[in-house]
Scaffold this motif. Structure first.
Motif, PDB file in Angstrom:
ATOM      1  N   GLN A   2      30.560 -21.154  46.096  1.00 29.70           N
ATOM      2  CA  GLN A   2      31.732 -21.086  46.605  1.00 29.70           C
ATOM      3  C   GLN A   2      32.148 -21.559  46.100  1.00 29.70           C
ATOM      4  O   GLN A   2      32.166 -22.735  45.526  1.00 29.70           O
ATOM      5  N   TYR A   4      36.658 -23.858  46.248  1.00 25.60           N
ATOM      6  CA  TYR A   4      37.599 -24.595  47.142  1.00 25.60           C
ATOM      7  C   TYR A   4      38.506 -24.755  46.333  1.00 25.60           C
ATOM      8  O   TYR A   4      38.122 -25.230  44.805  1.00 25.60           O
ATOM      9  N   VAL A  25      36.033 -30.400  53.208  1.00 22.50           N
ATOM     10  CA  VAL A  25      35.201 -29.804  52.412  1.00 22.50           C
ATOM     11  C   VAL A  25      34.111 -29.877  51.850  1.00 22.50           C
ATOM     12  O   VAL A  25      32.842 -29.470  52.261  1.00 22.50           O
ATOM     13  N   MET A  26      33.959 -30.941  51.779  1.00 26.34           N
ATOM     14  CA  MET A  26      32.486 -32.032  51.175  1.00 26.34           C
ATOM     15  C   MET A  26      32.204 -31.773  52.300  1.00 26.34           C
ATOM     16  O   MET A  26      30.271 -31.965  52.464  1.00 26.34           O
ATOM     17  N   GLU A  28      31.495 -30.524  55.080  1.00 22.43           N
ATOM     18  CA  GLU A  28      31.686 -28.839  55.014  1.00 22.43           C
ATOM     19  C   GLU A  28      29.581 -28.098  54.303  1.00 22.43           C
ATOM     20  O   GLU A  28      29.031 -27.661  54.792  1.00 22.43           O
ATOM     21  N   LEU A  29      29.760 -29.146  53.234  1.00 23.27           N
ATOM     22  CA  LEU A  29      28.775 -28.935  52.418  1.00 23.27           C
ATOM     23  C   LEU A  29      27.002 -29.290  52.505  1.00 23.27           C
ATOM     24  O   LEU A  29      26.710 -28.738  52.181  1.00 23.27           O
ATOM     25  N   LYS A  30      27.647 -30.143  53.490  1.00 22.57           N
ATOM     26  CA  LYS A  30      26.521 -31.095  54.184  1.00 22.57           C
ATOM     27  C   LYS A  30      25.382 -31.514  52.855  1.00 22.57           C
ATOM     28  O   LYS A  30      24.064 -31.003  53.106  1.00 22.57           O
ATOM     29  N   GLU A  32      25.041 -30.632  49.442  1.00 22.65           N
ATOM     30  CA  GLU A  32      24.794 -29.815  48.458  1.00 22.65           C
ATOM     31  C   GLU A  32      25.418 -30.057  47.347  1.00 22.65           C
ATOM     32  O   GLU A  32      26.458 -31.234  47.841  1.00 22.65           O
ATOM     33  N   VAL A  34      28.398 -29.900  44.515  1.00 26.13           N
ATOM     34  CA  VAL A  34      29.087 -29.963  44.236  1.00 26.13           C
ATOM     35  C   VAL A  34      29.931 -30.551  42.988  1.00 26.13           C
ATOM     36  O   VAL A  34      29.629 -31.586  42.489  1.00 26.13           O
TER      37      VAL A  34
END
Length: 85
Positions: A2, A4, A25-26, A28-30, A32, A34
């Motif tokens: 995704q 952003y 944002v980071m 919310e990616l839990k 994952e 980045v």
């Protein structure tokens, strides 16, 4: 993957609010993977340093974390932000 967008064009955009947006944002990616990018990582490192301080890291450790992420010439801007909040 995704995408952003958090437009940070220079020192005028380095702020607690933008650092919080990046942290959100980071978060919310839990965990994952980045990819954060800017031309030199200076802006990325600056926002990471502000976020680190907001999460409880002391000033010097926050600045060191920012430098690790690429912060260089924006360090005085970040230092002012985290010492006056």
């Amino acid at each position: 993957m995704q995408y952003y967008s958090l437009p940070i064009s220079g020192a005028q955009d380095i702020s607690v609010e933008n650092a919080q947006q990046l942290a959100t944002v980071m978060g919310e990616l839990k965990g994952e993977p980045v990819l954060l990018h800017c031309a030199s990582s200076n802006r990325v490192g600056a926002l990471i340093a502000i976020s680190a301080h907001a999460e409880g890291l002391d000033i010097e450790s926050s600045l060191a974390k920012g430098r690790h992420w690429g912060m260089s010439s924006l360090e005085p801007v970040v230092r002012k932000i985290i010492t006056t909040k």
